[in-house]
Design a protein around this motif. Structure first.
Motif, short mmCIF file in Angstrom:
data_model
loop_
_atom_site.label_atom_id
_atom_site.label_comp_id
_atom_site.label_asym_id
_atom_site.label_seq_id
_atom_site.Cartn_x
_atom_site.Cartn_y
_atom_site.Cartn_z
N SER A 121 -4.96 3.17 2.69
CA SER A 121 -4.54 4.34 2.23
C SER A 121 -5.43 5.21 2.62
O SER A 121 -4.94 6.57 2.98
CB SER A 121 -4.57 4.19 0.53
OG SER A 121 -3.49 3.34 0.00
N THR A 170 0.70 -1.22 0.07
CA THR A 170 0.17 -0.07 0.10
C THR A 170 0.87 1.12 -0.01
O THR A 170 0.51 2.14 -0.57
CB THR A 170 -0.86 -0.02 1.29
OG1 THR A 170 -1.84 -1.11 1.38
CG2 THR A 170 -1.57 1.32 1.54
N VAL A 210 -0.14 4.95 -1.54
CA VAL A 210 0.18 6.12 -0.63
C VAL A 210 1.31 7.19 -1.08
O VAL A 210 1.01 8.29 -1.36
CB VAL A 210 0.40 5.77 0.76
CG1 VAL A 210 0.60 6.79 1.67
CG2 VAL A 210 -0.87 4.80 1.51
#
Length: 302
Positions: A185, A71, A76
């Protein structure tokens, strides 16, 4: 390829070429972290019911650590960096720089031992990076080099994300991984979204974020899964070479961005280099299965 396959292919080429334009419009009025956070929240809300119905989220919980790393490097970091870069670069330039993803993926594949860096791949890498050099040398103001670095960092993150999902998450439903990543996120972005929230949101910026989340994130992944099921992962990766052309075309036609000498010289070099660099090296054991990164096109929806 079947008619359905072609329809899915063309649809995804367009869908993944549009985000650069929408991001460019949104970051004129919104902080990049607000754009990224809004996009992930909308995407997660749309995909979550589908994921739960298919029972694809539970397997992700057992691998939450690697999913968290995925992630961070796939969503992100890259989505914030891309938004920030587009506060200074045109959407066309950003789209072309993200076309470096296959080149970085080729480097990672060889470094991990899944394939070898033969002469063709070395030539492809040289041509591809020459294209970026042409773009930077002919178009980019030296005051925007940090923005170029941010876009290149996005491409590197996408390449690492493809490696992680191919190497460590192969046995987990991809839909579950994507939905879990979007949820994570959203949670990570949330405090920054609150901190940088605008007093008012213009219609253009607001609808751009909605389209990013609804069409270019949730919709794109659903189309991607259908495309891979129809034509296979290897053929689906071809969209990576077409997305930049869509981004450039939309930027020129809809945002009146200039079609510069740097883009004219850099785009064909980057695409040719990516095609050469990502072709599987010919070795005596060419019957081997696809490298892990080929499971899904590198990068995901931008």
């Amino acid at each position: 390829m079947s008619k359905r396959g072609w329809l899915l292919f063309v649809s995804l080429c367009v869908i993944w070429g549009v985000p650069y334009l929408l991001i460019r419009v949104a970051v004129r009025d919104l902080d990049p972290v607000v754009v990224a956070g809004g996009r992930t929240a909308i995407g997660a809300l749309v995909l979550l019911p589908i994921t739960l119905r298919r029972k694809a989220l539970r397997p992700v919980l057992a691998h939450w650590r690697i999913v968290l790393i995925y992630t961070l490097v796939e969503i992100v970091g890259p989505w914030w960096l891309l938004g920030w870069s587009e506060t200074r670069l045109t959407s066309s330039t950003a789209g072309l720089l993200i076309a470096l993803v296959p080149l970085f993926t080729a480097i990672l594949v060889t470094r991990l031992g899944h394939d070898r860096l033969d002469r063709r791949r070395k030539l492809g890498l040289a041509i591809g990076f020459a294209g970026v050099a042409a773009l930077v040398g002919l178009d980019i103001d030296f005051g925007n080099l940090l923005a170029v670095a941010a876009a290149v960092g996005t491409a590197i993150g996408y390449a690492f994300g493809a490696m992680i999902i191919g190497r460590y998450l192969r046995e987990i439903p991809v839909l579950g991984v994507i939905t879990g990543s979007l949820i994570l996120s959203t949670v990570i972005y949330a405090p920054f979204v609150v901190l940088f929230r605008p007093e008012t949101v213009t219609a253009q910026a607001g609808w751009s974020v909605v389209a990013l989340g609804l069409v270019c994130t949730a919709g794109a992944f659903l189309v991607l899964f259908a495309l891979v099921g129809e034509v296979g992962a290897a053929r689906a990766t071809v969209i990576t070479y077409i997305n930049p052309a869509v981004a450039i075309l939309l930027g020129v036609l809809l945002l009146n961005e200039p079609f510069t000498l740097g883009i004219a010289a850099g785009f064909p070099l980057v695409v040719i280099g990516a095609i050469l660099a990502t072709g599987r090296a010919r070795t005596p054991d060419t019957s081997a299965s696809e490298e892990p990164a080929a499971r899904t096109p590198p990068g995901g929806p931008d």
